[in-house]
Design a protein around this motif. Structure first.
Motif, PDB file in Angstrom:
ATOM      1  N   ARG A  84      -4.601  -6.353   4.751  1.00 44.25           N
ATOM      2  CA  ARG A  84      -4.472  -5.173   5.610  1.00 44.25           C
ATOM      3  C   ARG A  84      -3.165  -4.441   5.296  1.00 44.25           C
ATOM      4  NH1 ARG A  84      -5.853  -7.323  10.417  1.00 44.25           N
ATOM      5  NH2 ARG A  84      -7.968  -6.464  10.283  1.00 44.25           N
ATOM      6  N   ILE A  85      -2.100  -5.184   5.114  1.00 43.03           N
ATOM      7  CA  ILE A  85      -0.815  -4.580   4.742  1.00 43.03           C
ATOM      8  C   ILE A  85      -0.913  -3.953   3.358  1.00 43.03           C
ATOM      9  CG2 ILE A  85       1.609  -5.113   4.197  1.00 43.03           C
ATOM     10  CD1 ILE A  85       1.308  -7.427   6.303  1.00 43.03           C
ATOM     11  N   HIS A  86      -1.572  -4.627   2.443  1.00 45.28           N
ATOM     12  CA  HIS A  86      -1.758  -4.122   1.083  1.00 45.28           C
ATOM     13  C   HIS A  86      -2.448  -2.759   1.111  1.00 45.28           C
ATOM     14  CE1 HIS A  86      -3.544  -3.840  -2.962  1.00 45.28           C
ATOM     15  NE2 HIS A  86      -2.629  -4.724  -3.363  1.00 45.28           N
ATOM     16  N   ARG A  87      -3.509  -2.631   1.915  1.00 46.22           N
ATOM     17  CA  ARG A  87      -4.229  -1.357   2.001  1.00 46.22           C
ATOM     18  C   ARG A  87      -3.354  -0.270   2.612  1.00 46.22           C
ATOM     19  NH1 ARG A  87      -8.292  -4.995   3.685  1.00 46.22           N
ATOM     20  NH2 ARG A  87      -7.967  -4.472   5.875  1.00 46.22           N
ATOM     21  N   THR A  88      -2.588  -0.620   3.619  1.00 44.76           N
ATOM     22  CA  THR A  88      -1.735   0.369   4.284  1.00 44.76           C
ATOM     23  C   THR A  88      -0.675   0.900   3.335  1.00 44.76           C
ATOM     24  OG1 THR A  88      -2.090  -0.695   6.426  1.00 44.76           O
ATOM     25  CG2 THR A  88      -0.174   0.754   6.234  1.00 44.76           C
ATOM     26  N   HIS A  92      -0.116   4.837   1.362  1.00 45.70           N
ATOM     27  CA  HIS A  92       1.110   5.644   1.373  1.00 45.70           C
ATOM     28  C   HIS A  92       1.808   5.669   0.017  1.00 45.70           C
ATOM     29  CE1 HIS A  92       1.516   6.483   5.739  1.00 45.70           C
ATOM     30  NE2 HIS A  92       0.852   5.345   5.882  1.00 45.70           N
ATOM     31  N   GLY A  93       1.345   4.853  -0.915  1.00 40.35           N
ATOM     32  CA  GLY A  93       2.039   4.760  -2.194  1.00 40.35           C
ATOM     33  C   GLY A  93       3.455   4.239  -2.036  1.00 40.35           C
ATOM     34  N   TRP A 120       4.720  -4.376  -7.033  1.00 40.41           N
ATOM     35  CA  TRP A 120       5.719  -4.781  -6.048  1.00 40.41           C
ATOM     36  C   TRP A 120       6.760  -5.694  -6.686  1.00 40.41           C
ATOM     37  CZ3 TRP A 120       1.942  -6.606  -1.607  1.00 40.41           C
ATOM     38  CH2 TRP A 120       1.271  -5.476  -1.081  1.00 40.41           C
ATOM     39  N   GLU A 121       7.967  -5.628  -6.168  1.00 40.32           N
ATOM     40  CA  GLU A 121       8.984  -6.595  -6.553  1.00 40.32           C
ATOM     41  C   GLU A 121       8.716  -7.888  -5.775  1.00 40.32           C
ATOM     42  OE1 GLU A 121      13.693  -7.726  -6.068  1.00 40.32           O
ATOM     43  OE2 GLU A 121      12.906  -5.950  -5.063  1.00 40.32           O
ATOM     44  N   GLY A 271       2.568   4.321  11.088  1.00 41.73           N
ATOM     45  CA  GLY A 271       3.290   5.367  11.810  1.00 41.73           C
ATOM     46  C   GLY A 271       4.712   5.540  11.323  1.00 41.73           C
ATOM     47  N   PHE A 272       5.367   4.435  10.995  1.00 44.55           N
ATOM     48  CA  PHE A 272       6.736   4.533  10.497  1.00 44.55           C
ATOM     49  C   PHE A 272       6.776   5.243   9.141  1.00 44.55           C
ATOM     50  CE2 PHE A 272      10.195   2.607   7.933  1.00 44.55           C
ATOM     51  CZ  PHE A 272      11.263   3.210   8.587  1.00 44.55           C
ATOM     52  N   LEU A 273       5.870   4.891   8.249  1.00 41.09           N
ATOM     53  CA  LEU A 273       5.856   5.534   6.938  1.00 41.09           C
ATOM     54  C   LEU A 273       5.533   7.024   7.056  1.00 41.09           C
ATOM     55  CD1 LEU A 273       4.128   2.718   4.865  1.00 41.09           C
ATOM     56  CD2 LEU A 273       6.519   3.458   4.732  1.00 41.09           C
TER      57      LEU A 273
END
Length: 300
Positions: A84-88, A92-93, A120-121, A271-273
């Protein structure tokens, strides 16, 4: 006990000008802690089940046995929350640094591959998700080497950053002596990177944060709803953004698969992004990018 000298002065009233790329006011570092599968479990030879950072806040660990409920909460992070985090982030790139526990990656190589494909690092976060305070130095040293090799093998690139979280007095020295690391993040004392002396040489610290961190969902009197953490992240960013007109700053955001990856919380990350993009003036970067910039712009 002399490996870490306490410093209450830091940069003082005149911190250096960060000179972030593009004239950004704030360097935003998103960090995902990947720990699921590295926590305490008697199946791995531990004396108790895991008793820290799960949804049953305050429940004591089971001595000499398994807590199947807690095990399944950790499994959720790897099975569902991570993706889910991966998709989010993909939507947003947004770049990301992963603090990866070596044993956790071993148990979900598909996630490790996805981290590499996403660019990702991936930084080291210990072989196990445990407190290293009383771990013998030779074992901790071996864990650093084993984690480093595992990340390189599964992700496709050697880590250049390190964060144990629950360190021993020797952790930083071990990391520096291991070699190949640009920085560590086992510090919370500043809004900018800084240098320390470790193993007889200058070493860069890219500080982390436990306040702008979703782990507070799993503490008494911490965050309760997505609105709680979203408001805090926005307030933090906006304050640093205002300060950044004169002195650019850095903001760390701590995330966990089993926490922000829950459906009732993920909109806080989205929302933050969105807020950061709309406000402008931010450089969203990996910790490696921040470290390389600092090493080049503010060499020791």
């Amino acid at each position: 006990m002399s490996d870490h000298q306490r410093d209450f002065v830091g940069y003082g009233a005149q911190p250096p000008r960060a000179a972030w790329p593009g004239g950004a006011r704030v360097a935003v570092s998103l960090v995902l802690n990947y720990e699921e599968g590295g926590e305490h479990n008697v199946l791995d030879g531990d004396m108790t089940s895991e008793g820290f950072l799960h949804e049953v806040v305050g429940a004591p660990p089971v001595a000499g046995g398994r807590d199947l409920n807690v095990e399944s909460m950790f499994a959720y992070g790897a099975r569902v929350g991570f993706w889910r985090i991966h998709r989010t982030l993909a939507a947003h790139g947004a770049p990301l640094t992963v603090h990866a526990v070596g044993q956790a990656l071993e148990r979900n190589p598909a996630a490790a591959r996805a981290m590499g494909v996403a660019g990702w690092e991936v930084a080291g976060h210990g072989w196990r998700w445990i407190d290293y305070r009383d771990v013998p130095e030779d074992i901790e040293r071996g864990d650093v080497a084993r984690t480093t090799a595992t990340i390189e093998r599964l992700v496709g690139r050697r880590p250049v950053g390190w964060y144990t979280g629950r360190t021993s007095h020797a952790t930083r020295r071990i990391v520096v002596e291991e070699g190949g690391f640009l920085y560590d993040s086992d510090d919370y004392s500043d809004d900018l990177p800084f240098y320390v002396e470790a193993a007889g040489r200058p070493h860069l610290v890219v500080p982390y944060s436990l306040d702008a961190n979703d782990f507070k969902f799993l503490l008494v009197h911490g965050f309760t709803t997505a609105d709680d953490i979203l408001a805090y992240l926005i307030d933090t960013f906006d304050a640093l953004h205002a300060e950044g007109a004169e002195r650019p700053r850095m903001m760390s955001v701590g995330l966990h698969c089993r926490i922000i990856g829950r459906p009732g919380r993920i909109r806080a990350l989205d929302g933050f992004l969105r807020h950061v993009a709309q406000r402008g003036g931010a450089w969203v970067a990996t910790r490696e990018q921040i470290a390389r910039h600092w090493l080049a712009t503010h060499p020791r």
